[in-house]
Design a protein around this motif. Structure first.
Motif, PDB file in Angstrom:
ATOM      1  N   ARG A 127     -10.735 -10.315   1.142  1.00  0.00           N
ATOM      2  CA  ARG A 127     -11.038 -11.175  -0.007  1.00  0.00           C
ATOM      3  C   ARG A 127     -11.859 -12.383   0.434  1.00  0.00           C
ATOM      4  O   ARG A 127     -11.824 -12.785   1.590  1.00  0.00           O
ATOM      5  CB  ARG A 127      -9.738 -11.639  -0.667  1.00  0.00           C
ATOM      6  N   GLY A 128     -12.592 -12.944  -0.507  1.00  0.00           N
ATOM      7  CA  GLY A 128     -13.366 -14.146  -0.240  1.00  0.00           C
ATOM      8  C   GLY A 128     -14.701 -13.891   0.423  1.00  0.00           C
ATOM      9  O   GLY A 128     -15.406 -14.834   0.785  1.00  0.00           O
ATOM     10  N   ALA A 129     -15.092 -12.629   0.586  1.00  0.00           N
ATOM     11  CA  ALA A 129     -16.350 -12.299   1.250  1.00  0.00           C
ATOM     12  C   ALA A 129     -17.377 -11.739   0.266  1.00  0.00           C
ATOM     13  O   ALA A 129     -18.390 -11.173   0.674  1.00  0.00           O
ATOM     14  CB  ALA A 129     -16.110 -11.297   2.378  1.00  0.00           C
ATOM     15  N   GLY A 130     -17.104 -11.876  -1.042  1.00  0.00           N
ATOM     16  CA  GLY A 130     -18.051 -11.385  -2.035  1.00  0.00           C
ATOM     17  C   GLY A 130     -18.129  -9.878  -2.126  1.00  0.00           C
ATOM     18  O   GLY A 130     -19.177  -9.318  -2.463  1.00  0.00           O
ATOM     19  N   LEU A 131     -17.031  -9.203  -1.854  1.00  0.00           N
ATOM     20  CA  LEU A 131     -17.021  -7.741  -1.772  1.00  0.00           C
ATOM     21  C   LEU A 131     -16.981  -7.056  -3.137  1.00  0.00           C
ATOM     22  O   LEU A 131     -17.476  -5.938  -3.288  1.00  0.00           O
ATOM     23  CB  LEU A 131     -15.811  -7.310  -0.939  1.00  0.00           C
ATOM     24  N   LEU A 132     -16.418  -7.707  -4.143  1.00  0.00           N
ATOM     25  CA  LEU A 132     -16.109  -7.022  -5.395  1.00  0.00           C
ATOM     26  C   LEU A 132     -17.312  -6.393  -6.098  1.00  0.00           C
ATOM     27  O   LEU A 132     -17.214  -5.251  -6.563  1.00  0.00           O
ATOM     28  CB  LEU A 132     -15.369  -7.976  -6.337  1.00  0.00           C
ATOM     29  N   PRO A 133     -18.477  -7.048  -6.210  1.00  0.00           N
ATOM     30  CA  PRO A 133     -19.602  -6.361  -6.860  1.00  0.00           C
ATOM     31  C   PRO A 133     -19.997  -5.053  -6.168  1.00  0.00           C
ATOM     32  O   PRO A 133     -20.305  -4.061  -6.838  1.00  0.00           O
ATOM     33  CB  PRO A 133     -20.734  -7.396  -6.792  1.00  0.00           C
ATOM     34  N   ALA A 134     -19.972  -5.042  -4.843  1.00  0.00           N
ATOM     35  CA  ALA A 134     -20.305  -3.816  -4.108  1.00  0.00           C
ATOM     36  C   ALA A 134     -19.254  -2.741  -4.330  1.00  0.00           C
ATOM     37  O   ALA A 134     -19.577  -1.552  -4.419  1.00  0.00           O
ATOM     38  CB  ALA A 134     -20.447  -4.118  -2.621  1.00  0.00           C
TER      39      ALA A 134
END
Length: 200
Positions: A127-134
């Motif tokens: 979490r916190g690494a901007g993973l969700l859009p990918a």
């Protein structure tokens, strides 16, 4: 792998999607952790009545999901960065999620057949690494291979300056859905848009 390295890998489309089944069950448990996501849910929140969910909270819900994982179609998918499972996403026809169907906030807006994704859970250390859009991109690509035409999500949109808690963020965050090409199609509650992405 460092955060920068993960970002480069994701930019190259390196995220892989695998359906939940007996073979991937251990990875599902790794992603959700000992609490089963949040409060012993094991991603049964949208599939059961509140009384059934409370009765099964913890081990009962885990067993119920394990039974679903032995059937077809799969109740959802795991998303991998290389060999590491980084996220879980429940997916299927809206009818697979009775509490979505019954919700006055999330009720269907038309008769279009959609692939609903009511739960998306990123493994704690990712979490916190901007993973969700990918993750959402990878899930949509997988949905397209199953001949779905529309993917529908129910993210939370926290008020300015606030973060979504683990209980509410299980549906994903609206800004990540926008980044993944989703469009808001309805909003019956200030912080709960319904969003869709056409798969062409």
């Amino acid at each position: 792998m460092s955060t920068d390295e993960r970002g480069k890998a994701r930019a190259k489309g390196a995220l892989d999607v695998r359906e939940l089944c007996a073979k991937t069950w251990g990875d599902f448990e790794r992603v959700l952790g000992s609490n089963g996501g949040a409060r012993g849910c094991w991603c049964m929140h949208w599939r059961l009545s509140i009384s059934e969910w409370m009765e099964g909270k913890g081990e009962g819900n885990r067993r119920a999901m394990k039974r679903l994982a032995s059937r077809r179609p799969a109740p959802g998918v795991l998303v991998y960065d290389g060999d590491e499972p980084v996220a879980w996403c429940a997916m299927g026809p809206r009818s697979s999620f009775p509490r979505v169907e019954r919700s006055p906030v999330l009720a269907g807006i038309d008769d279009e057949p959609v692939c609903a994704i009511p739960c998306i859970f990123v493994r704690r250390q990712y979490r916190g690494a901007g993973l969700l859009p990918a993750v959402l991109d990878a899930v949509c690509d997988h949905a397209a291979t199953l001949d779905h035409r529309i993917v529908e999500g129910y993210p939370v949109e926290p008020r300015s300056g606030r973060r979504a808690g683990s209980d509410t963020a299980m549906t994903g965050v609206a800004s990540a859905f926008l980044d993944a090409g989703f469009t808001e199609v309805a909003r019956r509650k200030a912080d709960r848009p319904i969003m869709r992405r056409s798969l062409g």
